[in-house]
Structures are given as C-alpha cells and as structure tokens.
Design a protein around this motif. Structure first.
Motif, PDB file in Angstrom:
ATOM      1  N   VAL A   1       0.854  -1.109   0.274  1.00 14.82           N
ATOM      2  CA  VAL A   1       0.375  -0.428   0.026  1.00 14.82           C
ATOM      3  C   VAL A   1       0.905   0.737  -0.268  1.00 14.82           C
TER       4      VAL A   1
ATOM      5  N   ILE B   1      -0.590  -3.053  -6.640  1.00 13.50           N
ATOM      6  CA  ILE B   1      -0.955  -3.692  -5.024  1.00 13.50           C
ATOM      7  C   ILE B   1      -1.375  -4.655  -5.293  1.00 13.50           C
TER       8      ILE B   1
ATOM      9  N   LEU C   1      -6.605  -4.588   2.470  1.00 10.86           N
ATOM     10  CA  LEU C   1      -7.153  -3.146   2.838  1.00 10.86           C
ATOM     11  C   LEU C   1      -8.746  -2.643   2.923  1.00 10.86           C
TER      12      LEU C   1
ATOM     13  N   HIS D   1      -7.191   3.460   6.828  1.00 12.98           N
ATOM     14  CA  HIS D   1      -6.215   3.396   5.885  1.00 12.98           C
ATOM     15  C   HIS D   1      -5.661   4.956   6.030  1.00 12.98           C
TER      16      HIS D   1
ATOM     17  N   THR E   1      -7.173   4.250  -4.601  1.00 13.92           N
ATOM     18  CA  THR E   1      -6.069   3.049  -4.296  1.00 13.92           C
ATOM     19  C   THR E   1      -7.077   2.268  -3.264  1.00 13.92           C
TER      20      THR E   1
END
Length: 185
Positions: free
Chosen positions: A119, A129, A137, A145, A173
């Motif tokens: 990450v 990733i 995640l 996060h 992301t």
C-alpha cells in the motif's frame, strides 16, 4: 506503512525560501492572510492545514516573523497578537490533521500486515497492489486506511510529498481495491 506520528519541523534552520516552497504559494497566501489580517478568522482550509503541518511550526513562525519585519504596512500592528494568531492557526491545523493514537494506528497496521508495504509503495511510488493485499486493505477498513495516511503525511521523509495528492491517491487506491480493480494476483 509507517505508523510514526510526528509534527514535522526542521532540525536545522532552513532558509526562508525552503519554508515558502514547502507551504506553496496558494496555501502561503491563505495562511499568512489569516495570520496577518486583523479581522480574519483564524480558520484555514483542510488542504492548507496539511501543507502547514508538513512545513512545520518553526518555518511557519519564521515566515510570519519575516513578513512582520519586512512589511511597512505591518509596522504598527500588535506583534504579540499576530504571533498568538500564528500559534492558534498552527494548533488548529495540528488538531484537524492529527491521526488517532499510536495504539489505534498499531492495530490498523497489524490488520494490514505485510500488505502495508505494498500500500505504501502504491501511494508513494505508484507500484502495484496484489488482489490479496487489496482485500486486506478493504478488510482493514477506510477509517484505518485514512488514519494511517494522515500519520504517513507527517513522516519527515515525506515532507516533499504533496499531502493533497497523497490524500487523493489514497482515496483512489482504496476505492479501486473496494471495486476489485487490483493490478495483479
């Protein structure tokens, strides 16, 4: 992903040009306007708060002092009042952008495990990733996060990374992982 929480400040006295470069022209104008103009409320945009925290208290204060000393229009202002406003703005920005405790961040990092490095690499160097790490995640959750990214923004080695771009990249992301748009298995 780093779980270091620090308020970035220069260890040695940086030239004012470096301080100004870190804060940037748009945020510099916004923040100094709030500090120096007598009737302005000391409220700064979230984006500029992140820039201010990255710039550090020492640079922020030195820039304010420079403008107080160098501007003819500011010769008769109450400098104590201005410096108090300077501190108030920095402290408000610090509170606004501060991640939660190290204990909470450690739990987040523990949940993410070795995927934290992927990450981090995605956010800072635009690396890929794996699907597995995307799932980890998402499983960790957006609040964790976001808090980890807030802490990352304060890491001294990322002082030259634009915090606004990093926050945008972070959201992108997470959203891509949520929508299973990971780049490799």
């Amino acid at each position: 992903m780093a779980t270091i929480i620090v308020t970035i400040s220069a260890t040695k006295e940086e030239p004012l040009t470096e301080c100004a470069k870190h804060i940037g022209p748009q945020c510099g104008k916004e923040i100094l306007g709030k500090v120096l103009l007598p009737f302005e409320e000391p409220i700064v945009s979230t984006n500029c708060c992140y820039k201010l925290i990255q710039t550090g208290y020492q640079c922020h204060t030195r820039l304010t002092q420079y403008f107080l000393k160098s501007s003819q229009q500011l010769k008769n202002v109450n400098q104590t009042e201005i410096m108090s406003k300077n501190d108030k703005i920095f402290n408000k920005c610090d509170l606004l952008t501060k991640p939660p405790s190290l204990e909470i961040l450690s739990k987040c990092a523990e949940q993410l495990g070795y995927c934290g490095e992927q990450v981090y690499q995605k956010l800072i160097h635009d690396k890929n990733i794996t699907r597995h790490c995307c799932k980890e995640l998402v499983k960790m959750g957006k609040p964790c996060h976001d808090d980890m990214v807030k802490a990352l923004i304060r890491a001294p080695d990322l002082r030259n990374v634009d915090p606004i771009q990093l926050l945008e990249k972070s959201k992108e992301t997470f959203d891509n992982c949520l929508n299973a748009k990971c780049t490799r298995k």
